[in-house]
Design an enzyme around this catalytic site. Structure first.
Site, PDB file in Angstrom:
ATOM      1  N   SER A 130       0.836  -1.196   0.000  1.00 24.40           N
ATOM      2  CA  SER A 130       0.000   0.000   0.000  1.00 24.40           C
ATOM      3  C   SER A 130       0.873   1.249   0.000  1.00 24.40           C
ATOM      4  O   SER A 130       1.991   1.247   0.537  1.00 24.40           O
ATOM      5  CB  SER A 130      -0.845  -0.029   1.281  1.00 24.40           C
ATOM      6  OG  SER A 130      -1.342   1.239   1.578  1.00 24.40           O
ATOM      7  N   TYR A 154      -2.005  -0.270  10.800  1.00 23.64           N
ATOM      8  CA  TYR A 154      -2.217  -0.893   9.487  1.00 23.64           C
ATOM      9  C   TYR A 154      -0.995  -0.670   8.588  1.00 23.64           C
ATOM     10  O   TYR A 154      -0.444  -1.618   8.007  1.00 23.64           O
ATOM     11  CB  TYR A 154      -3.475  -0.328   8.811  1.00 23.64           C
ATOM     12  CG  TYR A 154      -3.580  -0.715   7.353  1.00 23.64           C
ATOM     13  CD1 TYR A 154      -3.986  -1.993   6.989  1.00 23.64           C
ATOM     14  CD2 TYR A 154      -3.238   0.178   6.334  1.00 23.64           C
ATOM     15  CE1 TYR A 154      -4.055  -2.372   5.648  1.00 23.64           C
ATOM     16  CE2 TYR A 154      -3.300  -0.182   4.997  1.00 23.64           C
ATOM     17  CZ  TYR A 154      -3.708  -1.452   4.660  1.00 23.64           C
ATOM     18  OH  TYR A 154      -3.767  -1.823   3.327  1.00 23.64           O
ATOM     19  N   LYS A 158       1.928  -3.387   6.875  1.00 29.78           N
ATOM     20  CA  LYS A 158       2.345  -3.508   5.469  1.00 29.78           C
ATOM     21  C   LYS A 158       3.866  -3.340   5.351  1.00 29.78           C
ATOM     22  O   LYS A 158       4.510  -4.034   4.559  1.00 29.78           O
ATOM     23  CB  LYS A 158       1.618  -2.479   4.604  1.00 29.78           C
ATOM     24  CG  LYS A 158       0.136  -2.752   4.449  1.00 29.78           C
ATOM     25  CD  LYS A 158      -0.122  -4.036   3.656  1.00 29.78           C
ATOM     26  CE  LYS A 158      -1.580  -4.411   3.610  1.00 29.78           C
ATOM     27  NZ  LYS A 158      -1.831  -5.719   3.005  1.00 29.78           N
TER      28      LYS A 158
END
Ligand code: NAD
Length: 341
Positions: A130, A154, A158
């Site tokens: 991402s 989050y 990643k």
């Protein structure tokens, strides 16, 4: 390019938003595909919709990537050409409330998949990364060699996953890994038959626009209108999910023993402001959607968009669909899902 895969591609999280669109793109490109999903963030009827869209039965396994025994069994029972690992939790806001569940699903889930793959002698993987791993970018457009950071649990998951994949690739030259850093996937298949499941709390601009279009929300809140951008509102690189899906097909076609990991931005290279997207969505709905200016949200960056040179040069990737197509397809998915006609 024609592919040479004899065995199917396994899509973990293949019933989800990006996974289901990639399923369609892979079938159209002539691949065979198997979905593995626990349906924790997708509707079971996606399987039936995919079957109707592609005109053939869908092979799927209901299961959790945290279940190591299941993964070992799946890879022991049949051969796959590669895995595309979509399965993850993706709500940035929720990741600050339940971070441990985010680390477990996103990080342990990846480790489980890698271990089961290597036990089975399978070493080709495409991973969903991402643009959140760029944190607040110092330079625009953002290139793949920009410093990595994160602004949420989050984003941290990643970043950790990318590092795990780098270590795996460095430890064993058989690993052929693609890491695709999506910018802001939006829109859906033009049929309006598959789309993004609502997280139910209106955190993304597309969801807020859809709910304003249906009248559930009175207006679109715009967080910050004093940014240093052409109209003062924040800028993001919205990319049509069908372009993102096509990027996976190209990436698979190019996982050929060259550079690993192959790290690529998937964006359009163009930024759109919040007001630009509201105008496009208003055109799709057929009426001007009202908006209201609100203060900036903490943690939001003013502008970010991708440098897409590397993806273009290495795999021939180019986003083809417009913001209007994103908004029209999203609105038709919402109308279909809610019976608005
Ligand atoms: N949508 C975006 O804006 C975006 C942007 C950047 C990166 N990503 C990443 O792309 C991937 C796909 O995103 P999406 O938007 O399609 O999300 P999604 O939630 O629509 O799809 C994820 C799918 O994975 C499944 N899943 C979740 N946990 C699972 C588990 N433990 N075992 C098996 N299946 C599980 C869900 O049921 C769902 O079908 C994710 O890794 C996400 O972090 C998404």
């Amino acid at each position: 390019m024609t592919h040479t895969a004899k065995d199917p591609i396994l899509l973990t999280g293949g019933a989800g938003f990006i996974g289901s669109h990639t399923y369609v793109a892979l079938i159209e490109a002539g691949y065979r595909v198997v979905i593995l999903d626990d349906f924790s963030n997708s509707h079971r009827d996606v399987i039936d919709r995919l079957s109707r869209l592609t005109g053939r039965p869908v092979e799927y396994i209901e299961g959790n990537v945290l279940d190591r025994q299941l993964l070992n069994q799946v890879f022991a029972e049949r051969r796959f050409d590669a895995v595309i690992h979509f399965a993850a939790r993706k709500d940035v806001g929720a990741s600050t409330e339940i971070p441990l569940q985010y680390y477990e699903t996103n990080v342990s889930g990846l480790v489980n998949v890698l271990q089961a793959m290597s036990t089975a002698g399978l070493f080709r993987l495409v991973f969903s990364s991402s643009c959140s791993i760029y944190g607040e970018p110092a330079r625009l457009p953002v290139a793949e060699d920009a410093p990595r950071s994160f602004k949420s649990p989050y984003g941290h998951t990643k970043l950790i996953c990318e590092q795990i994949l780098e270590h795996a690739a460095a430890s064993d030259p058989r690993w052929q890994i693609g890491m695709l850093r999506y910018f802001n996937p939006a829109g859906c298949h033009p049929s309006g038959m598959i789309g993004e499941k609502s997280l139910g709390n209106s955190r993304t601009l597309m969801e807020i626009l859809a709910r304003t279009g249906t009248g559930e929300l009175p207006h679109v809140p715009i967080f910050g209108h004093d940014y240093d951008t052409h109209d003062g509102t924040a800028i993001r690189d919205y990319i049509h999910v069908c372009d993102v899906a096509d990027g996976h097909v190209l990436c698979l076609d190019h996982l050929d023993g060259g550079q690993s990991p192959l790290v690529l931005n998937l964006g359009t290279g163009q930024g759109q402001s919040v007001l630009d997207v509201i105008s496009a969505y208003s055109r799709a709905v057929g009426r001007e959607l009202p908006h209201l200016f609100a203060p900036r949200r903490e943690g939001d960056v003013s502008a970010t968009y991708a440098d897409v040179t590397v993806a273009r040069e290495l795999i021939g990737f180019e986003a083809k669909r417009s913001v209007d197509e994103m908004c029209e397809s999203n609105w038709s998915w919402i109308c279909n899902a809610r019976g608005i006609g």
